[in-house]
Design a protein around this motif. Structure first.
Motif, short mmCIF file in Angstrom:
data_model
loop_
_atom_site.label_atom_id
_atom_site.label_comp_id
_atom_site.label_asym_id
_atom_site.label_seq_id
_atom_site.Cartn_x
_atom_site.Cartn_y
_atom_site.Cartn_z
N GLY A 8 -8.50 40.14 -22.31
CA GLY A 8 -10.02 40.75 -22.07
C GLY A 8 -10.65 39.75 -23.06
O GLY A 8 -11.76 40.23 -23.66
N GLY A 12 -17.53 40.09 -24.35
CA GLY A 12 -17.57 41.35 -25.09
C GLY A 12 -16.79 41.28 -26.42
O GLY A 12 -16.97 40.10 -27.08
N GLY A 14 -13.66 41.09 -26.95
CA GLY A 14 -12.61 40.26 -26.91
C GLY A 14 -13.06 38.80 -27.19
O GLY A 14 -12.19 38.12 -28.00
N ALA A 32 -7.41 36.58 -19.39
CA ALA A 32 -8.45 37.66 -18.56
C ALA A 32 -8.45 37.25 -17.20
O ALA A 32 -7.48 36.16 -16.85
N ARG A 33 -9.04 37.53 -16.19
CA ARG A 33 -9.27 37.06 -14.69
C ARG A 33 -10.10 35.79 -14.81
O ARG A 33 -10.01 35.15 -13.87
N ALA A 58 -4.89 36.16 -15.66
CA ALA A 58 -4.02 37.10 -15.09
C ALA A 58 -4.97 38.52 -14.83
O ALA A 58 -5.81 38.77 -15.42
N LEU A 60 -4.50 42.00 -15.14
CA LEU A 60 -3.43 43.03 -15.94
C LEU A 60 -3.43 44.35 -15.33
O LEU A 60 -2.74 45.13 -15.75
N ASN A 84 -6.74 44.43 -25.73
CA ASN A 84 -8.24 44.49 -25.73
C ASN A 84 -8.73 44.90 -24.34
O ASN A 84 -9.76 45.66 -24.06
N LEU A 87 -11.50 48.85 -19.22
CA LEU A 87 -12.94 49.17 -18.32
C LEU A 87 -13.13 50.54 -18.30
O LEU A 87 -12.09 51.40 -18.52
N VAL A 134 -6.93 48.45 -28.55
CA VAL A 134 -8.25 48.82 -28.70
C VAL A 134 -8.86 49.90 -27.77
O VAL A 134 -8.37 50.29 -26.66
N GLY A 135 -8.89 51.31 -28.62
CA GLY A 135 -9.03 52.45 -27.99
C GLY A 135 -10.63 52.77 -27.88
O GLY A 135 -11.30 51.92 -27.38
N SER A 136 -11.09 53.85 -28.39
CA SER A 136 -12.63 53.99 -28.47
C SER A 136 -12.76 55.25 -29.21
O SER A 136 -11.78 55.92 -29.36
N THR A 187 -21.77 45.24 -24.79
CA THR A 187 -20.93 44.13 -24.15
C THR A 187 -21.34 44.40 -22.47
O THR A 187 -22.29 44.97 -21.98
N PHE A 189 -19.62 45.94 -20.69
CA PHE A 189 -18.78 47.45 -20.42
C PHE A 189 -19.61 48.28 -19.45
O PHE A 189 -19.35 48.96 -18.42
N VAL A 192 -20.07 47.54 -15.94
CA VAL A 192 -18.87 47.68 -15.09
C VAL A 192 -18.74 48.97 -15.05
O VAL A 192 -18.14 49.70 -13.82
N PHE A 197 -25.96 53.65 -22.32
CA PHE A 197 -25.44 54.34 -23.52
C PHE A 197 -26.54 55.26 -23.74
O PHE A 197 -27.79 55.16 -23.49
#
Ligand SMILES: NC(=O)c1ccc[n+]([C@@H]2O[C@H](COP(=O)([O-])OP(=O)(O)OC[C@H]3O[C@@H](n4cnc5c(N)ncnc54)[C@H](OP(=O)(O)O)[C@@H]3O)[C@@H](O)[C@H]2O)c1
Length: 257
Positions: A8, A12, A14, A32-33, A58, A60, A84, A87, A134-136, A187, A189, A192, A197
């Motif tokens: 990723g 953002g 990454g 990433a893609r 790739a 993923l 990382n 989505l 990378v969690g959150s 980012t 995010f 997507v 926020f």
């Protein structure tokens, strides 16, 4: 210099992991893609810091591509791997799209899990290395109504990472596993995930720098900002049902529900 690998890396957090590592002299493998975005990031950082870079395109969500990606990177001398790519999606569970959720589970959980397996074995053979998942902050809370699948996916990441960190400590291993748990970060995010926020976000650059520092200090759970550290403390002190209600309220605000 050894390599830092970032999934990723095209935008953002990454993209900024790539910038921080390049500034420290690491060569980069960017995954990433979006090939053009990766090439541009690699080119700019290589010119600025004189580092080498490799781009791997790739998707993923496809486990064959995850495996193929590992086969392509394993001959490099890797010191850091950032799991990382990820989505989100938001909305009432009975109304959200099953295909998008299954795709999210494939990327946020299955790809991260497979890379964790591959890279820990790689780092054990190498004797050392850093794996940052990378969690959150979402993964530190008991549940996230109206963003249920995303919160559940990040709980998986937090739980897995903490467990593996303990296993490695008990073995006296020099291999590090940690989990980054940011609150809102500005980012792509939100586009997507189709949300706004409820709280102001921090920059992806500040988030990546805080993560890098925490990782080098070998912190297992890295929470980048004082606000989110306080929120975490608050959620521990409150009864869980109340925390879930407050989280639901915040998520509903994001979606205007
Ligand atoms: N932003 C926040 O508020 C926040 C807070 C906490 C945690 N996080 C986490 O931080 C991580 C990075 O997100 P971000 O905020 O930086 O969002 P972002 O700007 O949307 O970046 C997401 C990255 O993941 C990649 N990605 C998504 N699906 C992929 C797939 N199927 N295959 C390969 N790569 C894929 C994207 O690349 P391509 O589109 O080029 O494939 C992109 O590089 C995620 O795990 C997210 O859950 C974000």
């Amino acid at each position: 210099m050894s390599y830092a690998v970032i999934t990723g890396a095209s935008s953002g957090i990454g993209k900024h992991f790539a910038a921080v590592c390049a500034s420290q002299g690491y060569d980069l493998i960017l995954i990433a893609r979006r090939k053009e975005a990766l090439e541009e990031i690699g080119k700019v950082l290589s010119e600025r810091h004189g580092i080498e870079y490799k781009v791997l395109v790739a998707d993923l969500s496809d486990m064959e591509e995850v495996k193929k990606t590992y086969e392509e990177i394993k001959s490099f001398d890797i010191d850091i791997f950032f799991n990382n790519a990820g989505l989100g999606d938001a909305g009432r569970f009975t109304e959200t799209d099953l295909q998008k959720e299954l795709f999210m589970i494939d990327v946020n959980i299955k790809a991260l899990h497979a890379f964790t397996k591959y890279m820990l074995s790689y780092f054990k053979d190498r004797g050392e290395g850093y794996l940052l998942n990378v969690g959150s902050s979402a993964g530190l809370l008991p549940a996230g109504p109206f963003m249920a699948t995303y919160y559940a996916s990040k709980s998986y990441v937090v739980s897995l990472s903490r467990a593996l960190a303990e296993e490695l400590k008990q073995e006296g291993s020099r291999v590090y596993v940690g989990v980054l748990c940011p609150g809102p970060v500005n980012t792509e995010f939100n586009d997507v995930a189709n949300v706004e926020f409820a709280l102001p976000g921090i920059s992806a650059s500040d988030c990546a720098k805080a993560a890098y520092r925490g990782m080098k200090k070998r912190q297992t759970v890295i929470v980048p900002t004082a606000t989110m550290k306080l929120a975490r403390l608050g959620s521990r002190l409150l009864p869980e049902p109340l925390t879930v209600k407050i989280t639901a309220h915040q998520q509903k605000k994001k979606k205007g529900l």
